[in-house]
Design a protein around this motif. Structure first.
Motif, PDB file in Angstrom:
ATOM      1  N   TYR A  93      30.120   3.312  79.471  1.00 21.94           N
ATOM      2  CA  TYR A  93      30.044   3.093  78.196  1.00 21.94           C
ATOM      3  C   TYR A  93      29.746   4.089  77.051  1.00 21.94           C
ATOM      4  O   TYR A  93      29.009   4.701  77.312  1.00 21.94           O
ATOM      5  CB  TYR A  93      30.452   2.047  77.873  1.00 21.94           C
ATOM      6  N   SER A  94      30.140   4.298  76.698  1.00 21.81           N
ATOM      7  CA  SER A  94      29.960   4.887  75.202  1.00 21.81           C
ATOM      8  C   SER A  94      27.855   4.105  74.388  1.00 21.81           C
ATOM      9  O   SER A  94      29.386   2.675  73.717  1.00 21.81           O
ATOM     10  CB  SER A  94      30.404   5.809  74.237  1.00 21.81           C
ATOM     11  N   ARG A  95      27.571   3.894  73.778  1.00 26.02           N
ATOM     12  CA  ARG A  95      27.082   3.171  72.988  1.00 26.02           C
ATOM     13  C   ARG A  95      27.151   3.655  71.634  1.00 26.02           C
ATOM     14  O   ARG A  95      26.720   5.075  71.020  1.00 26.02           O
ATOM     15  CB  ARG A  95      25.415   4.002  73.152  1.00 26.02           C
ATOM     16  N   LEU A  96      27.971   3.428  70.584  1.00 25.89           N
ATOM     17  CA  LEU A  96      28.549   3.529  69.824  1.00 25.89           C
ATOM     18  C   LEU A  96      28.629   2.256  69.180  1.00 25.89           C
ATOM     19  O   LEU A  96      28.889   1.479  68.581  1.00 25.89           O
ATOM     20  CB  LEU A  96      30.076   4.207  70.556  1.00 25.89           C
TER      21      LEU A  96
ATOM     22  N   GLU B 243      38.684   2.657  78.864  1.00 28.72           N
ATOM     23  CA  GLU B 243      40.084   2.021  79.502  1.00 28.72           C
ATOM     24  C   GLU B 243      39.269   0.130  79.601  1.00 28.72           C
ATOM     25  O   GLU B 243      40.229  -0.637  80.484  1.00 28.72           O
ATOM     26  CB  GLU B 243      39.453   2.660  81.654  1.00 28.72           C
ATOM     27  N   ARG B 244      38.073  -0.201  79.559  1.00 25.65           N
ATOM     28  CA  ARG B 244      37.492  -1.395  79.828  1.00 25.65           C
ATOM     29  C   ARG B 244      37.076  -1.793  78.769  1.00 25.65           C
ATOM     30  O   ARG B 244      36.601  -1.301  77.308  1.00 25.65           O
ATOM     31  CB  ARG B 244      36.403  -0.536  80.322  1.00 25.65           C
ATOM     32  N   PRO B 245      37.385  -3.211  78.643  1.00 27.24           N
ATOM     33  CA  PRO B 245      36.902  -3.636  77.022  1.00 27.24           C
ATOM     34  C   PRO B 245      35.428  -4.010  77.272  1.00 27.24           C
ATOM     35  O   PRO B 245      34.583  -3.839  77.969  1.00 27.24           O
ATOM     36  CB  PRO B 245      36.921  -5.415  77.050  1.00 27.24           C
ATOM     37  N   GLY B 246      34.734  -3.945  75.744  1.00 27.24           N
ATOM     38  CA  GLY B 246      33.333  -3.977  75.562  1.00 27.24           C
ATOM     39  C   GLY B 246      32.605  -4.133  75.008  1.00 27.24           C
ATOM     40  O   GLY B 246      32.664  -5.837  74.948  1.00 27.24           O
ATOM     41  N   GLY B 247      31.034  -4.401  73.859  1.00 28.68           N
ATOM     42  CA  GLY B 247      30.690  -5.674  73.280  1.00 28.68           C
ATOM     43  C   GLY B 247      29.860  -5.086  72.961  1.00 28.68           C
ATOM     44  O   GLY B 247      29.102  -4.186  72.937  1.00 28.68           O
ATOM     45  N   SER B 248      28.831  -6.050  72.463  1.00 25.20           N
ATOM     46  CA  SER B 248      27.949  -5.614  71.473  1.00 25.20           C
ATOM     47  C   SER B 248      26.607  -6.508  72.532  1.00 25.20           C
ATOM     48  O   SER B 248      26.762  -7.645  73.013  1.00 25.20           O
ATOM     49  CB  SER B 248      28.111  -5.706  69.758  1.00 25.20           C
ATOM     50  N   ARG B 249      25.588  -6.250  71.913  1.00 18.34           N
ATOM     51  CA  ARG B 249      24.338  -6.356  72.799  1.00 18.34           C
ATOM     52  C   ARG B 249      23.047  -6.316  71.982  1.00 18.34           C
ATOM     53  O   ARG B 249      22.931  -5.374  71.504  1.00 18.34           O
ATOM     54  CB  ARG B 249      23.999  -5.710  74.462  1.00 18.34           C
ATOM     55  N   LEU B 250      22.358  -7.235  71.598  1.00 22.00           N
ATOM     56  CA  LEU B 250      20.663  -7.002  71.147  1.00 22.00           C
ATOM     57  C   LEU B 250      19.748  -7.680  72.347  1.00 22.00           C
ATOM     58  O   LEU B 250      20.081  -8.247  72.815  1.00 22.00           O
ATOM     59  CB  LEU B 250      20.647  -8.666  70.608  1.00 22.00           C
ATOM     60  N   ASP B 251      18.386  -6.513  71.900  1.00 21.29           N
ATOM     61  CA  ASP B 251      17.220  -7.012  73.005  1.00 21.29           C
ATOM     62  C   ASP B 251      16.043  -7.187  72.938  1.00 21.29           C
ATOM     63  O   ASP B 251      16.155  -5.940  71.542  1.00 21.29           O
ATOM     64  CB  ASP B 251      17.190  -5.469  74.656  1.00 21.29           C
ATOM     65  N   VAL B 252      15.586  -7.927  72.460  1.00 24.92           N
ATOM     66  CA  VAL B 252      14.056  -7.881  71.973  1.00 24.92           C
ATOM     67  C   VAL B 252      13.303  -8.761  72.766  1.00 24.92           C
ATOM     68  O   VAL B 252      12.905  -9.413  73.609  1.00 24.92           O
ATOM     69  CB  VAL B 252      14.212  -9.144  70.844  1.00 24.92           C
ATOM     70  N   LYS B 253      12.149  -7.433  73.012  1.00 22.82           N
ATOM     71  CA  LYS B 253      11.269  -7.947  73.642  1.00 22.82           C
ATOM     72  C   LYS B 253       9.793  -8.132  72.798  1.00 22.82           C
ATOM     73  O   LYS B 253       8.859  -6.557  73.208  1.00 22.82           O
ATOM     74  CB  LYS B 253      10.955  -7.096  74.763  1.00 22.82           C
ATOM     75  N   PRO B 254       9.144  -8.991  72.614  1.00 28.57           N
ATOM     76  CA  PRO B 254       7.914  -8.561  71.902  1.00 28.57           C
ATOM     77  C   PRO B 254       6.776  -8.681  73.066  1.00 28.57           C
ATOM     78  O   PRO B 254       6.972  -9.723  74.284  1.00 28.57           O
ATOM     79  CB  PRO B 254       7.378  -9.609  71.024  1.00 28.57           C
ATOM     80  N   TYR B 255       5.803  -8.334  72.567  1.00 20.04           N
ATOM     81  CA  TYR B 255       4.537  -8.503  73.608  1.00 20.04           C
ATOM     82  C   TYR B 255       2.928  -8.842  73.847  1.00 20.04           C
ATOM     83  O   TYR B 255       2.778  -7.401  72.051  1.00 20.04           O
ATOM     84  CB  TYR B 255       4.792  -7.042  74.917  1.00 20.04           C
TER      85      TYR B 255
ATOM     86  N   ALA C 253      20.770 -10.768  74.374  1.00 18.64           N
ATOM     87  CA  ALA C 253      21.945 -12.050  74.045  1.00 18.64           C
ATOM     88  C   ALA C 253      23.227 -10.369  73.565  1.00 18.64           C
ATOM     89  O   ALA C 253      22.925 -10.162  72.921  1.00 18.64           O
ATOM     90  CB  ALA C 253      22.113 -12.326  72.772  1.00 18.64           C
ATOM     91  N   TYR C 254      24.772 -11.188  73.724  1.00 12.21           N
ATOM     92  CA  TYR C 254      25.852 -10.185  73.765  1.00 12.21           C
ATOM     93  C   TYR C 254      26.579 -11.363  72.854  1.00 12.21           C
ATOM     94  O   TYR C 254      26.709 -12.283  72.814  1.00 12.21           O
ATOM     95  CB  TYR C 254      26.140 -10.741  75.944  1.00 12.21           C
ATOM     96  N   GLN C 255      27.368 -10.363  72.878  1.00  7.04           N
ATOM     97  CA  GLN C 255      28.908 -10.521  72.066  1.00  7.04           C
ATOM     98  C   GLN C 255      29.889  -9.483  72.642  1.00  7.04           C
ATOM     99  O   GLN C 255      29.718  -8.301  72.155  1.00  7.04           O
ATOM    100  CB  GLN C 255      29.075 -10.447  70.217  1.00  7.04           C
ATOM    101  N   LEU C 256      30.123 -10.645  73.341  1.00  9.79           N
ATOM    102  CA  LEU C 256      31.571  -9.406  74.404  1.00  9.79           C
ATOM    103  C   LEU C 256      33.317 -10.293  73.803  1.00  9.79           C
ATOM    104  O   LEU C 256      33.409 -10.948  73.303  1.00  9.79           O
ATOM    105  CB  LEU C 256      31.627 -10.571  76.345  1.00  9.79           C
ATOM    106  N   GLU C 257      33.399  -8.516  73.910  1.00 11.64           N
ATOM    107  CA  GLU C 257      35.249  -8.752  73.565  1.00 11.64           C
ATOM    108  C   GLU C 257      36.241  -9.524  74.823  1.00 11.64           C
ATOM    109  O   GLU C 257      35.193  -9.891  76.436  1.00 11.64           O
ATOM    110  CB  GLU C 257      35.963  -6.789  73.859  1.00 11.64           C
ATOM    111  N   SER C 258      36.894 -10.527  74.765  1.00 18.45           N
ATOM    112  CA  SER C 258      37.006 -11.493  74.899  1.00 18.45           C
ATOM    113  C   SER C 258      37.607 -10.865  76.307  1.00 18.45           C
ATOM    114  O   SER C 258      37.472 -11.968  77.501  1.00 18.45           O
ATOM    115  CB  SER C 258      39.030 -11.669  74.315  1.00 18.45           C
ATOM    116  N   GLY C 259      38.518 -10.165  76.159  1.00 18.85           N
ATOM    117  CA  GLY C 259      38.829  -9.969  78.026  1.00 18.85           C
ATOM    118  C   GLY C 259      37.655  -9.829  79.236  1.00 18.85           C
ATOM    119  O   GLY C 259      37.742 -10.259  80.131  1.00 18.85           O
TER     120      GLY C 259
END
Lengths: 180, 742, 149
Positions: free
Chosen positions: B357-360, B390-402, B424-430
C-alpha cells in the motif's frame, strides 16, 4: 574474576556543560545524545543560537562531524532479486574539552541491522526499515557515549594516579539502555 | 568518486625536468604576465639599447615564463624576440625543449620549432614539429601526446594538430591516430581530452563496450559547466542492436538546499519495439531551522526498463521504485513529519498486486519530555491514508502515549514503562466486507515493559594496550493483553525479522496493524572490550533469548504462532583482531525445534597496498544459504588479480562469478575481466568479457570495469568497505543526502 | 640630445689643478665635481680632462659611482652610473666599468663593463666572464622608480 560493579564517575565540580553539535542539519541523533547526556547527569548546553559566544567558549563539545545512511542488498535470489538488505548507519564524531583538547580522537562508528524483504510482498518493509533506523540512532548514541565514558574514566584514573595535571572535565556515566 | 589514478609506477623524474634558474609556477594572486618586468641575463650583450642582442647562457624571465637559449635578439619597442640554440621554454603549464623560438612579449605569442614538451600537471608529454603559444593556448603541429615515459612508450596519440588550452584545462586533437606500442589502434577525426583535473565544460571520456544484448555500445558524456552552482551532463548513447538513447543529469545547489534531476529518453528501443524513458529527482530544501522539505521521486516507462539497461547483478536487484516526498521537523524534544509515498513495479515477473500500500499521505509526531527528575512522558501518534491500485484502502489513526520512570545508578538502571495504544480505522467498503463488515474497527490496549540492566567492568591489557572489559546482563519484561485483531487490515505491517533488536521491542510486528499480546521476559548478556586510549571497540559479543510465559494468540496470516516456551537463542559477535583482520558472526538457534534459524559469518582481510579478501557465509532457514568469496590480490605493483565467487547453496546455483587480472604500469592499465552473472528474472546467466585499456591521463577505452568490480568485490576500491571511507574521515558537506534517511 | 654639443659647458669642483700646457692641458678636478652642458649632467668625486690641441680628448671620471644623466632625442632621460666612466667626445664613446648601471624609463642594464656609442646607440657589454643583465619594464605598467638593483 576481577569484574566489579561500575563505580561512580567522580567528576570534578567545575565540569562545564556539554554542547552537542552536528554538521547534519535536522539531526535526530543530536536529540537522543542530549537526552542520554542529561539522563547520565551531565548538564547539556542550550542549542547554539541562543548562547553568547564566550559562554560557548567554556563548553565541552561533542561534535558529530558526519552522518551517513546506506541500504544495501546483501542477498540476491536466483532470479537476481534482492531478498535481504543491510541498513547501515555511520557517523564520524569527536569529543573536545573546553580548552579545545581532543579527549576522544575523531573516529568512525558504523552500525548495521539486517532485514529480510521478500520481493513478492514488500508490505511492512518501509515500517521495519523506519523502526530499525530509530533503533540504530539510539544504538549509535549509546555507542558514542560508551566510548566517551571509557576514555574519560581512563583519563580520570590516570589523572588520579598523577595528580599534578588537573583532571579533564567531561560527561560522566554511560547511558541506561546500552545494547551492542 | 573514481578510484584515483596512480602514477606510482612511473619513473620518479619528470620527462623534462624543471629548468635550472626558472621561476616558480604562477600562484593565483600573481599579476598577469604582461604587467610583469622582463629580466634578461647573459654573458655578453651588444646591439643598441632598443635592440639588444645577448649571447651566452641567456635567461629571459617574465612572471612564470622562462626562456633559456644560447643567443637572443630582442626589440624592446616591438617586444619581439628571436632565440636560437638550446632553447628551453617553461611556464606554469608546459615545459619545452626546442631548437628555435620567436615571438612577441607584448602580445604573448610565441612560435617554437622542433620541440619536445611536457605538461606540468599530468605527465602528458611528447614532441611536435612546432608549437604556437598564445597566452594559455598552445597549438602543436604534427605532434604526439602521451603520459608514458619516453623510455616505455605504451601508447601515444599522434595528431596532425593538438590544441592545448591550459587555462581551460583541455586538449583537442585533430586527425589523431591512437597507437598502442607500434600498432595504430584508433583513428579519431576530432578528440577532446582534459589535461588537468578541473571540472570543465566539454566532452568527458567516451566509453565503448560490446554485449550480446546491446551490440556495440558507445556512450559520449558531454559536461556543461553552466554556472558555479548548477551544471548539466548530457549522455548520448548509441547501441548498434537497439538504437539511440539520450540520458541527462541536471544538478543545482543553493544555500538552502540542492537537487539532482535525471532523465533518459529512447525512441523505439528495438529490443522491446517501444519507446523507453526514465525520470528521477532527489533534492531537499530547508524551510526553517526546524523544518526541511525532501523529495526522492522515480519513474520508469515499463517493468523491464531496469533489467534492460543494467549490466550488473546489483543493477537488477530492485523489484519496485519507491517515490517519497514530505516535510520533516526536528525539535529539542520532538520530531514530526508529513509525507506521501508511491510505488512503481519494476519487475515483470510480479504484478501490481505485489506492491505494498502507498501511504498517501502520512502524518506522524514523536514527542518525549522529561517530567521532573525521574519521569519521562511521551506520545507516538500517526495518521495515514493507505491507497493501492489493485486493492481497496482506508485510513488509520495510531496513538501511543507512554510514561516511563528512569531509575538508575552508576552501575544499574531500571526503566518501567506504561503505554496505552489506541488504533482506529476508517476502511473503504470493499475492504470492510472482506474483514467482517465493520468499516471502522479499532483496538486499544495497555502495554507495560520493564527494562533493567547492570554494568560490571574490569581493566585488562591486551598486547600493550589498556582495555575496559565490560559485562552487561540485561532483562526486558513485556506484558500486553490479547485483543482480537482479525478484523484489522494489514496495510504496512509484517512480523519483524527476528534479531537481537527483537529481544527488546514491545511489538512483534513492524506496523500498527497488529499489536502482539505478550507475557515474556528477555534474558540477555553483552560483553565488550573498549580500548581506553580512544574508546574504539575491539570486541563486542552478545547472547540473548526470550522466555514466553504464555502462548501468543495474535498471529499474522501465514505466521507460525508463538507458543509458550523459549525463543531462539540470538548471538552476535564482532571482533577486530588487528588493523588487517575483522571477523563478524550472527547465529540463531531454536531450542524448541532444535534447528538453526540464522547462521552468518563474515571475515575480511586487508592486504597491504589496496589488497582485500572478503569471505562470507549466510544461512537463513527456508530462505537462503549462500557463500560469497571475493578478493583483490596485488601480486606486485604491476600485476593484481581480482575474483568473486557468489554461489547460492540452497538453489545450488551460481549467482555471480568474476575472474580478472589487472596489469598496471606508469601510463597504461589493462583490465581483463570475465564475468558470469544472473542477467534477468528468468535466472539466465550471462557471460561477459570486458577488456579495458585505461590510458591514464587520456581516458579509458572499453567498458567501465572499475564500477563493476567495486560493486562486486566490496573493497576493490577500499573505501567501499565502509559508509565513511577511512581514507577520508574528514566529513564532506557534499555527501549530505537526507533522502537516504529511511 | 644632439643639441647639447653646442651648449656652453660649465665645470665646478672643490679643487682644480691644471698644468698650463695650453694646447694639451691636463686638468684634474677633485671633490664634488659637477659638469653640465645642456641636458648633460655629470657628477663624480674626481674628473680628469685631457685636451689635445685645444679639443677635449678624454674625460676620466671616478667616484663612489660617478654618474652621468642626459636627455635622449626621444625625450626620455638616460641615467648611467659606474665606478669609472671614460667619455671621449670626439669618438662619441662612453666606457663604463665597475658595477655599471644604465637606466631609462623603458628599462635598465647592469654589469661590469659596457662600451656605449652615444651617436649610434650601439653598446657592447660583458664578454669578460661576468654576467650582464637587462630589465625591460612592461609596456603599460607605470615604470617603478629604480626597480631592480
Amino acid at each position: 574474576c576481577g569484574f566489579h560493579l561500575r563505580d561512580k564517575l567522580a567528576l570534578p565540580a567545575d565540569t562545564p556543560p556539554v554542547q552537542v553539535i552536528s554538521t547534519t542539519p535536522f539531526s535526530e541523533l543530536v536529540t537522543i545524545l542530549e537526552r542520554n547526556l542529561r539522563n547520565a547527569g551531565a548538564t547539556v548546553a542550550p542549542r547554539r543560537q541562543d548562547m553568547t559566544v564566550d559562554a560557548e567558549a567554556k563548553m565541552a563539545r561533542l561534535e558529530v562531524l558526519s552522518e551517513r545512511w546506506g541500504d544495501l542488498p546483501i542477498a540476491i535470489d536466483e532470479q537476481g532479486r534482492a531478498q535481504e538488505f543491510s541498513l547501515r548507519y555511520a557517523t564520524v564524531f569527536t569529543f573536545r574539552l573546553a580548552d579545545g583538547r581532543e579527549l576522544v580522537p575523531q573516529q568512525v562508528v558504523e552500525l548495521s541491522r539486517d532485514y529480510v524483504s521478500p520481493p513478492e510482498d514488500a508490505t511492512g518493509t518501509s515500517t521495519e526499515r523506519e523502526i530499525l533506523a530509530d533503533e540504530l540512532r539510539r544504538e549509535m548514541a549509546a555507542s558514542i557515549l560508551r566510548r566517551i565514558d571509557s576514555v574519560v574514566r581512563a583519563d580520570l584514573a590516570r589523572a588520579a594516579a598523577a595528580p599534578e595535571t588537573p583532571p579533564p572535565a567531561a560527561s560522566p556515566d554511560a547511558t541506561p539502555p546500552p545494547s551492542p | 568518486d573514481e578510484k584515483p589514478l596512480s602514477w606510482a609506477l612511473c619513473p620518479i623524474g619528470d620527462i623534462i625536468p624543471p629548468f635550472e634558474g626558472a621561476p616558480p609556477a604562477a600562484q593565483p594572486g600573481d599579476p598577469a604576465r604582461e604587467n610583469q618586468p622582463t629580466v634578461i641575463e647573459g654573458d655578453e650583450q651588444s646591439g643598441t639599447r632598443a635592440t639588444p642582442q645577448i649571447q651566452g647562457n641567456v635567461a629571459l624571465i617574465r612572471g612564470d615564463q622562462f626562456l633559456g637559449t644560447d643567443s637572443l635578439n630582442f626589440d624592446t619597442e616591438a617586444g619581439t624576440y628571436v632565440a636560437e640554440g638550446n632553447v628551453r621554454y617553461q611556464d606554469s603549464g608546459i615545459r619545452i625543449v626546442a631548437d628555435r623560438a620567436e615571438g612577441n612579449q607584448n602580445t604573448d605569442t610565441h612560435t617554437i620549432t622542433n620541440i619536445r614538451y611536457q605538461l606540468v600537471d599530468r605527465r602528458g608529454n611528447g614532441g611536435a614539429d612546432s608549437i604556437a603559444l598564445t597566452g594559455p593556448l598552445g597549438q602543436m603541429h604534427h605532434s604526439t601526446y602521451s603520459t608514458c615515459d619516453p623510455s616505455q612508450r605504451m601508447w601515444d596519440l599522434r595528431a596532425q594538430r593538438i590544441d592545448v588550452d591550459s587555462d581551460e584545462g583541455f586538449g583537442v586533437a585533430r586527425n589523431a591516430v591512437l597507437r598502442m606500442g607500434r600498432f595504430p589502434v584508433l583513428y579519431v577525426p576530432w578528440f577532446k581530452f582534459p589535461v588537468d583535473d578541473r571540472r570543465q565544460t566539454g566532452l568527458l571520456y567516451p566509453s565503448v563496450s560490446m554485449s550480446g544484448r546491446n551490440g556495440f555500445d558507445y556512450r559520449q558524456p558531454i559536461y556543461l559547466n553552466l554556472a558555479p552552482n548548477y551544471d548539466m551532463t548530457l549522455m548520448p548513447r548509441w547501441m548498434s542492436k537497439r538504437g539511440l538513447l539520450l540520458d541527462s543529469e541536471f544538478r543545482y545547489l543553493y544555500s538552502g538546499g540542492r537537487g539532482i534531476f535525471n532523465a533518459a529518453y529512447m525512441p523505439n528501443d528495438s529490443l522491446r519495439d517501444r519507446d523507453r524513458g526514465r525520470f528521477q529527482f532527489s533534492g531537499y530544501h530547508n524551510l526553517s531551522g526546524t523544518w526541511q522539505a525532501r523529495a526522492n521521486l522515480g519513474w520508469v516507462s515499463d517493468e523491464r526498463y531496469i533489467e534492460d539497461f543494467a549490466n550488473r547483478l546489483a543493477g537488477i536487484s530492485a523489484s519496485y521504485l519507491q517515490s517519497t516526498a514530505g516535510v520533516y521537523g526536528v525539535g529539542q524534544y520532538w520530531n514530526a513529519g508529513a509525507m506521501a509515498e508511491h510505488f512503481q513495479l519494476t519487475d515483470y515477473t510480479l504484478t501490481d498486486a505485489n506492491l505494498p500500500y502507498s501511504r498517501l499521505p502520512r502524518v506522524y509526531v514523536n514527542w518525549e519530555q522529561p517530567l521532573g527528575q525521574w519521569l519521562d512522558a511521551g506520545v507516538w501518534a500517526e495518521a495515514v491514508h493507505f491507497d493501492h491500485s489493485e486493492r481497496p484502502g482506508g485510513s488509520r489513526l495510531d496513538v501511543k502515549p507512554y510514561v516511563s520512570a528512569r531509575l538508575a545508578g552508576p552501575a544499574w538502571y531500571i526503566t518501567p514503562t506504561l503505554a496505552w495504544r489506541y488504533t482506529a480505522y476508517q476502511l473503504e467498503s470493499g475492504l470492510a466486507e472482506q474483514l467482517g463488515g465493520d468499516a471502522s474497527p479499532s483496538r486499544n490496549l495497555p502495554i507495560t515493559t520493564l527494562d533493567a540492566g547492570v554494568y560490571f567492568d574490569r581493566h585488562t591489557t591486551i598486547g600493550d594496550e589498556a582495555y575496559l572489559h565490560t559485562l552487561e546482563p540485561r532483562l526486558f519484561y513485556l506484558n500486553a493483553p490479547y485483543r482480537e485483531q482479525d478484523g484489522l487490515p494489514l496495510f504496512d505491517t509484517r512480523p519483524f525479522t527476528f534479531s537481537w533488536g527483537q529481544l527488546f521491542r514491545d511489538n512483534r510486528y513492524s506496523g500498527a496493524d497488529r499489536q502482539t499480546d505478550a507475557n515474556q521476559l528477555t534474558v540477555a548478556l553483552s560483553t565488550r572490550l573498549i580500548r581506553e586510549a580512544d574508546g574504539r571497540e575491539k570486541l563486542s559479543a552478545s547472547l540473548g533469548q526470550i522466555r514466553y510465559f504464555e502462548d501468543s494468540r495474535v498471529v499474522a496470516p501465514g505466521e507460525l504462532p508463538v507458543q509458550e516456551g523459549k525463543s531462539a537463542w540470538v548471538a552476535d559477535g564482532n571482533y577486530v583482531i588487528n588493523d588487517r583482520w575483522t571477523l563478524g558472526a550472527s547465529y540463531q538457534w531454536d531450542p524448541k525445534f532444535r534447528r538453526e534459524d540464522l547462521a552468518s559469518v563474515r571475515a575480511r582481510y586487508l592486504w597491504p597496498g589496496d589488497g582485500v579478501a572478503n569471505l562470507s557465509y549466510r544461512y537463513r532457514r527456508d530462505l537462503l544459504e549462500q557463500a560469497d568469496f571475493s578478493f583483490l590480490y596485488p601480486i606486485n605493483p604491476t600485476w593484481s588479480v581480482v575474483g568473486r565467487y557468489y554461489h547460492s547453496l540452497a538453489d545450488d546455483k551460481l549467482l555471480e562469478a568474476i575472474g580478472g587480472v589487472q596489469w598496471d604500469s606508469c601510463c597504461l592499465a589493462v583490465r581483463v575481466v570475465a564475468r558470469r552473472y544472473v542477467r534477468n528474472r528468468a535466472g539466465e546467466l550471462d557471460n561477459a568479457v570486458q577488456v579495458e585499456f585505461v590510458l591514464k591521463g587520456l581516458g579509458s577505452a572499453g567498458q567501465d570495469t572499475e564500477r563493476t568490480l567495486r560493486r562486486a568485490i566490496l573493497g576493490y576500491h577500499r573505501d567501499d568497505l565502509y559508509l565513511v571511507p577511512p581514507s577520508n574521515t574528514t566529513p564532506d558537506p557534499d555527501d549530505y543526502d537526507p533522502n537516504l534517511i529511511p | 640630445k644632439a643639441s647639447d654639443r653646442n651648449q656652453p659647458m660649465t665645470l665646478d669642483s672643490d679643487q682644480s689643478d691644471c698644468n698650463q700646457a695650453e694646447a694639451n692641458a691636463r686638468c684634474v678636478f677633485t671633490g664634488n665635481v659637477v659638469i653640465t652642458q645642456g641636458t648633460l649632467d655629470i657628477r663624480a668625486d674626481r674628473a680628469e680632462i685631457v685636451q689635445r690641441n685645444g679639443e677635449i680628448d678624454q674625460v676620466l671620471l671616478t667616484g663612489k659611482q660617478a654618474s652621468m644623466k642626459q636627455q635622449m632625442d626621444d625625450g626620455t632621460t638616460m641615467n648611467a652610473r659606474a665606478d669609472r666612466i671614460v667619455f671621449e667626445p670626439r669618438k662619441d664613446l662612453l666606457t663604463l666599468t665597475g658595477n655599471f648601471q644604465v637606466e631609462s624609463p623603458r628599462g635598465s642594464n647592469s654589469g661590469q663593463k659596457m662600451v656605449y656609442n652615444l651617436g649610434t646607440g650601439q653598446m657592447q657589454s660583458g664578454g669578460d666572464g661576468t654576467r650582464v643583465r637587462t630589465v625591460i619594464q612592461p609596456r603599460n605598467a607605470a615604470p617603478q622608480p629604480g626597480s631592480g638593483n
